[in-house]
Design an enzyme around this catalytic site. Sequence first.
Site, PDB file in Angstrom:
ATOM      1  N   LEU A  75       0.784  -1.230   0.000  1.00 49.94           N
ATOM      2  CA  LEU A  75       0.000   0.000   0.000  1.00 49.94           C
ATOM      3  C   LEU A  75       0.818   1.283   0.000  1.00 49.94           C
ATOM      4  O   LEU A  75       0.261   2.373   0.100  1.00 49.94           O
ATOM      5  CB  LEU A  75      -1.015   0.009   1.156  1.00 49.94           C
ATOM      6  CG  LEU A  75      -1.906  -1.245   1.256  1.00 49.94           C
ATOM      7  CD1 LEU A  75      -2.830  -1.134   2.446  1.00 49.94           C
ATOM      8  CD2 LEU A  75      -2.686  -1.463  -0.030  1.00 49.94           C
ATOM      9  N   HIS A  77       2.800   4.215  -1.809  1.00 47.90           N
ATOM     10  CA  HIS A  77       2.738   4.833  -3.133  1.00 47.90           C
ATOM     11  C   HIS A  77       4.123   4.850  -3.772  1.00 47.90           C
ATOM     12  O   HIS A  77       5.107   5.122  -3.085  1.00 47.90           O
ATOM     13  CB  HIS A  77       2.250   6.279  -3.019  1.00 47.90           C
ATOM     14  CG  HIS A  77       0.820   6.396  -2.629  1.00 47.90           C
ATOM     15  ND1 HIS A  77       0.405   6.305  -1.320  1.00 47.90           N
ATOM     16  CD2 HIS A  77      -0.292   6.586  -3.367  1.00 47.90           C
ATOM     17  CE1 HIS A  77      -0.906   6.437  -1.271  1.00 47.90           C
ATOM     18  NE2 HIS A  77      -1.362   6.612  -2.496  1.00 47.90           N
ATOM     19  N   GLU A 114      10.513   5.098   2.801  1.00 51.76           N
ATOM     20  CA  GLU A 114      11.661   4.992   1.905  1.00 51.76           C
ATOM     21  C   GLU A 114      12.969   5.116   2.684  1.00 51.76           C
ATOM     22  O   GLU A 114      13.910   4.347   2.457  1.00 51.76           O
ATOM     23  CB  GLU A 114      11.572   6.056   0.810  1.00 51.76           C
ATOM     24  CG  GLU A 114      10.527   5.765  -0.254  1.00 51.76           C
ATOM     25  CD  GLU A 114       9.075   5.904   0.184  1.00 51.76           C
ATOM     26  OE1 GLU A 114       8.188   5.434  -0.541  1.00 51.76           O
ATOM     27  OE2 GLU A 114       8.804   6.479   1.262  1.00 51.76           O
ATOM     28  N   ASP A 128      25.190  -9.327   4.741  1.00 49.51           N
ATOM     29  CA  ASP A 128      25.399 -10.328   3.680  1.00 49.51           C
ATOM     30  C   ASP A 128      26.848 -10.351   3.217  1.00 49.51           C
ATOM     31  O   ASP A 128      27.419 -11.423   2.997  1.00 49.51           O
ATOM     32  CB  ASP A 128      24.473 -10.043   2.503  1.00 49.51           C
ATOM     33  CG  ASP A 128      24.657 -11.056   1.386  1.00 49.51           C
ATOM     34  OD1 ASP A 128      24.479 -12.264   1.655  1.00 49.51           O
ATOM     35  OD2 ASP A 128      25.006 -10.652   0.264  1.00 49.51           O
TER      36      ASP A 128
END
Length: 163
Positions: A75, A77, A114, A128
């Site tokens: 959800l 944008h 973000e 990683d």
Amino acid sequence: MLDLSHLSATGQAHMVDVSGKAATERVAIAEGRIVMRKATLDLALSGNAKKGDVFAVARIAAVMAAKKTHDLIPLCHPLALSQVSVDLEPDPALPGIGVRVSAKVLGRTGVEMEALTAVSIACLTIYDMLKAVDRSMRIEAIALVRKSGGKSGDFSRDEALSA
């Protein structure tokens, strides 16, 4: 039924309609850290990790993650980000690496997710790249530091914590 912005009148999840909101400059800053053994930090700083330059790859991964947040978080944008800056700060006292991301957009919805996604992915990328030498690393303290713009106004974690 509660009036929740991401639920329709019938209780179904939906993307919020932001077309009525004014487009404003919105900035969000998030941070976190990855704690590791001193030898692991030294390896990252040396540039000799087997998978390459840990700092360069983590920066690129953070920017890519910010740009793809809408693909990862339901959800959200899609946003045309105008800037994403990534700061990676080695901290021998932890030992570890602090990650700070600033995301900026001229738009109708905020960029908190973000910035937070970018911090998370930068930390995961560092993990990683170094996990072969230190599986004891831990990712900590990912949080929104500050945001500005938009209907809900400005936010500062320091001010919120002192209130």
